[in-house]
Design a protein around this motif. Sequence first.
Motif, PDB file in Angstrom:
ATOM      1  N   SER A  93       9.330 -72.243 -18.345  1.00 45.49           N
ATOM      2  CA  SER A  93       9.731 -72.702 -19.670  1.00 45.49           C
ATOM      3  C   SER A  93       8.955 -73.949 -20.061  1.00 45.49           C
ATOM      4  O   SER A  93       8.391 -74.650 -19.226  1.00 45.49           O
ATOM      5  CB  SER A  93      11.234 -73.013 -19.677  1.00 45.49           C
ATOM      6  OG  SER A  93      11.508 -74.130 -18.844  1.00 45.49           O
ATOM      7  N   ALA A  94       8.967 -74.250 -21.354  1.00 46.64           N
ATOM      8  CA  ALA A  94       8.296 -75.452 -21.835  1.00 46.64           C
ATOM      9  C   ALA A  94       8.972 -76.707 -21.300  1.00 46.64           C
ATOM     10  O   ALA A  94       8.336 -77.746 -21.117  1.00 46.64           O
ATOM     11  CB  ALA A  94       8.289 -75.463 -23.359  1.00 46.64           C
ATOM     12  N   ASP A  95      10.274 -76.631 -21.044  1.00 44.84           N
ATOM     13  CA  ASP A  95      11.015 -77.778 -20.503  1.00 44.84           C
ATOM     14  C   ASP A  95      10.726 -78.007 -19.028  1.00 44.84           C
ATOM     15  O   ASP A  95      10.886 -79.123 -18.531  1.00 44.84           O
ATOM     16  CB  ASP A  95      12.523 -77.569 -20.693  1.00 44.84           C
ATOM     17  CG  ASP A  95      12.925 -77.570 -22.159  1.00 44.84           C
ATOM     18  OD1 ASP A  95      12.210 -78.215 -22.963  1.00 44.84           O
ATOM     19  OD2 ASP A  95      13.924 -76.919 -22.491  1.00 44.84           O
ATOM     20  N   PRO A  97       7.624 -76.676 -16.991  1.00 47.44           N
ATOM     21  CA  PRO A  97       6.415 -75.857 -16.885  1.00 47.44           C
ATOM     22  C   PRO A  97       5.885 -75.737 -15.463  1.00 47.44           C
ATOM     23  O   PRO A  97       6.256 -76.495 -14.565  1.00 47.44           O
ATOM     24  CB  PRO A  97       5.412 -76.599 -17.771  1.00 47.44           C
ATOM     25  CG  PRO A  97       5.851 -78.026 -17.712  1.00 47.44           C
ATOM     26  CD  PRO A  97       7.350 -77.978 -17.624  1.00 47.44           C
ATOM     27  N   CYS A 130       3.809 -68.543 -20.599  1.00 53.54           N
ATOM     28  CA  CYS A 130       3.953 -69.834 -19.931  1.00 53.54           C
ATOM     29  C   CYS A 130       3.197 -70.879 -20.766  1.00 53.54           C
ATOM     30  O   CYS A 130       2.236 -71.502 -20.306  1.00 53.54           O
ATOM     31  CB  CYS A 130       3.384 -69.734 -18.515  1.00 53.54           C
ATOM     32  SG  CYS A 130       4.043 -70.917 -17.330  1.00 53.54           S
ATOM     33  N   ASP A 131       3.662 -71.092 -22.026  1.00 51.72           N
ATOM     34  CA  ASP A 131       2.893 -71.854 -22.993  1.00 51.72           C
ATOM     35  C   ASP A 131       2.622 -73.302 -22.598  1.00 51.72           C
ATOM     36  O   ASP A 131       1.588 -73.861 -22.940  1.00 51.72           O
ATOM     37  CB  ASP A 131       3.598 -71.831 -24.356  1.00 51.72           C
ATOM     38  CG  ASP A 131       3.592 -70.448 -24.983  1.00 51.72           C
ATOM     39  OD1 ASP A 131       2.744 -69.636 -24.576  1.00 51.72           O
ATOM     40  OD2 ASP A 131       4.430 -70.194 -25.858  1.00 51.72           O
ATOM     41  N   ALA A 132       3.527 -73.959 -21.899  1.00 44.52           N
ATOM     42  CA  ALA A 132       3.352 -75.371 -21.557  1.00 44.52           C
ATOM     43  C   ALA A 132       2.770 -75.563 -20.158  1.00 44.52           C
ATOM     44  O   ALA A 132       2.654 -76.695 -19.686  1.00 44.52           O
ATOM     45  CB  ALA A 132       4.688 -76.105 -21.676  1.00 44.52           C
TER      46      ALA A 132
END
Length: 227
Positions: A93-95, A97, A130-132
């Motif tokens: 998650s972005a929170d 990574p 997995c953007d972040a």
Amino acid sequence: MDLNQHRTTADRPGPARRVLRAGLLAAAGLGVLGTTTVAQAVHGVAVDTDAAHTLANPGHRQAFADSFSVHQEGLVYAASARNQATAVSGGCSADDPCRSIALSFQIVTMAGTDIHLNALNLGRAVNHHCDACETLAGAYQFIVSTPRPFTLGAAAQRRLADIHRRLDALRGSTAPVSEIQHQADALAAEVTALLEAAAATAPKGPGISALAAMEPKVTVHRMFDRS
């Protein structure tokens, strides 16, 4: 990020190249352990393959692997060298990574005046949903070609071992991946300088062609991919 969406930070040469050259060719990205081998290639043909792979995901958010291998093949008329680094991050998650780093250094020495070389060097980094995440793959391939056989001396071996230890030490770094890439480039520059100096001491002897008598040439190819 989708599997097909990734950012490349280095030129991508063709998938393979066939060259005829005497001198020093240093190319640039999979294995975890470094090895040093000194052996005559079987029937004059050398085949060397090295790789480093990493996968970071919610169950293992920090992944690091490096390879540092030295293959001393002796006299050859044909050689194939493959080196690859692949780093993948997925599902974080972005929170919270992930971080995935793979670095591979391959060194191959060989001797001969008309060596047919097929060298393949690949680096690929992928963020999958997995953007972040931080994902880095770096591949370096160093191929030393000289007219007459020679081996790396004890001093050169010790220096390579020290470079390998410093590459391993990047495992514990919390620096941004851009800084990890910079440090890996600095280590690769040390390897290039060391091999150039070693190749210059290789015996030439009588009866060597004009091409083979040329001063060692250093060509550095470096393959990095970052997502």
